[in-house]
Scaffold this motif. Sequence first.
Motif, short mmCIF file in Angstrom:
data_model
loop_
_atom_site.label_atom_id
_atom_site.label_comp_id
_atom_site.label_asym_id
_atom_site.label_seq_id
_atom_site.Cartn_x
_atom_site.Cartn_y
_atom_site.Cartn_z
N MET A 186 1.36 -0.81 0.23
CA MET A 186 -0.35 -0.18 -0.32
C MET A 186 0.76 1.30 0.54
O MET A 186 0.23 2.30 -0.18
CB MET A 186 -0.97 -0.06 0.71
CG MET A 186 -2.14 -1.39 1.27
SD MET A 186 -3.46 -1.20 2.90
CE MET A 186 -3.77 0.62 2.44
N GLY A 187 1.83 1.05 0.67
CA GLY A 187 2.91 2.57 0.60
C GLY A 187 3.36 3.03 -0.78
O GLY A 187 3.86 3.26 -0.75
N GLY A 188 3.78 1.55 -1.11
CA GLY A 188 4.86 1.91 -2.37
C GLY A 188 4.06 2.15 -3.49
O GLY A 188 4.47 2.58 -4.71
N ILE A 189 2.96 1.45 -3.30
CA ILE A 189 1.78 2.12 -4.54
C ILE A 189 1.36 3.37 -4.23
O ILE A 189 1.42 4.22 -5.38
CB ILE A 189 0.77 0.87 -4.79
CG1 ILE A 189 0.33 -0.33 -4.80
CG2 ILE A 189 -0.05 1.76 -5.00
CD1 ILE A 189 -0.75 -1.23 -5.12
N ALA A 192 5.10 4.81 -6.01
CA ALA A 192 5.01 4.40 -7.19
C ALA A 192 3.74 5.78 -7.84
O ALA A 192 3.94 6.15 -8.99
CB ALA A 192 5.20 3.07 -7.71
N SER A 193 2.67 5.68 -8.12
CA SER A 193 1.97 6.38 -8.16
C SER A 193 2.17 7.62 -8.21
O SER A 193 1.92 8.58 -9.21
CB SER A 193 0.30 6.20 -7.74
OG SER A 193 -0.32 5.14 -7.47
N ALA A 194 2.95 8.04 -7.05
CA ALA A 194 2.66 10.26 -7.38
C ALA A 194 4.01 10.03 -8.04
O ALA A 194 4.41 11.18 -9.25
CB ALA A 194 3.83 10.26 -6.28
N VAL A 212 2.67 -0.06 -9.74
CA VAL A 212 1.33 -0.54 -9.07
C VAL A 212 0.47 -0.74 -10.20
O VAL A 212 -0.07 -1.68 -8.55
CB VAL A 212 1.43 1.12 -9.70
CG1 VAL A 212 -0.51 1.55 -9.68
CG2 VAL A 212 1.73 2.56 -9.06
N ASP A 213 0.81 -1.77 -10.86
CA ASP A 213 -0.09 -2.95 -11.49
C ASP A 213 0.11 -4.06 -10.69
O ASP A 213 -0.48 -4.40 -10.06
CB ASP A 213 -0.15 -2.49 -12.95
CG ASP A 213 -0.49 -1.60 -13.53
OD1 ASP A 213 -1.27 -0.87 -13.08
OD2 ASP A 213 0.00 -1.14 -15.05
N ALA A 214 1.38 -3.99 -10.94
CA ALA A 214 1.55 -5.34 -10.04
C ALA A 214 1.47 -5.97 -8.68
O ALA A 214 0.89 -6.75 -8.33
CB ALA A 214 3.44 -5.47 -10.97
N GLN A 215 1.99 -4.80 -7.44
CA GLN A 215 1.45 -4.46 -6.73
C GLN A 215 -0.18 -5.32 -6.31
O GLN A 215 -0.10 -5.42 -5.38
CB GLN A 215 2.72 -3.85 -5.52
CG GLN A 215 3.98 -3.74 -5.59
CD GLN A 215 4.30 -2.65 -4.96
OE1 GLN A 215 4.05 -2.13 -3.92
NE2 GLN A 215 5.86 -2.60 -5.32
N GLU A 216 -0.84 -4.06 -7.02
CA GLU A 216 -2.27 -4.16 -6.81
C GLU A 216 -2.43 -5.57 -6.87
O GLU A 216 -3.32 -6.45 -6.15
CB GLU A 216 -2.67 -2.90 -7.62
CG GLU A 216 -2.85 -1.23 -7.47
CD GLU A 216 -3.16 -0.99 -8.62
OE1 GLU A 216 -4.15 -1.15 -9.38
OE2 GLU A 216 -3.48 0.13 -8.21
#
Length: 234
Positions: A186-189, A192-194, A212-216
Amino acid sequence: MTASTDSAGAGGAAGRPAPVRLLLVGAAVLVALALALWVLATPGSGAGKPSSAEPPAVGSADAGFARDMAVHHQQAVEMSFVVRDRTDDEEVRRLAYDIANTQANQRGMLLGWLDVWGLPKVSPDGGYMAWMGGSHEHDHGDDGSAANSGALMPGMATDAELDRLRKAQGKDAEVLYLQLMTAHHMGGIDMASACAQQCEVPVERSLAQGMVDAQESEMKLMADLLLARGSAPR
């Protein structure tokens, strides 16, 4: 400060468990590819045509994301190898290996970009997340630990949580790992989104969106694994 904080520096691999060191060595092989990709993605570059673009500034989103995500990824690698030694469950072990392998490789690319840009791997002010602005910034305390109960950045596990994971076995280790890694993703997303919105180097934006895509997708899998164990994300 968590055990992974020294990994952003030059001696970060020293003292790591053998599997972690092997992954980091393997990731280093990708650095040359990362540098080549950056050159190809830089405006004005090409065969026989030097790039006219300036490298990112030390305080830019590109540099900040590369520095901070390298540290963030290293903790995920370490947690993944810890749980592989504490469970025989093949689903969790496979997920842990996939996360460790992917994030070690991405970490090598991020550090490679910092090298080619001639930028430090540690923020000059010693803090984290300033490139995101607002409440995301975390500074070190007087004892060298980070703010937010020992967590360095969004989603990172504290020393106490890492100690619990190292002592857990079997199902308890599986559940704790899945919960910690869900929070970590969640923190990584968020980070990465930023970068996907703020970074200026095209290949770095692309890498961030891929994270983002992989971690979701992995978070959905981890929710299913937790449900099968009578638990849920925290």
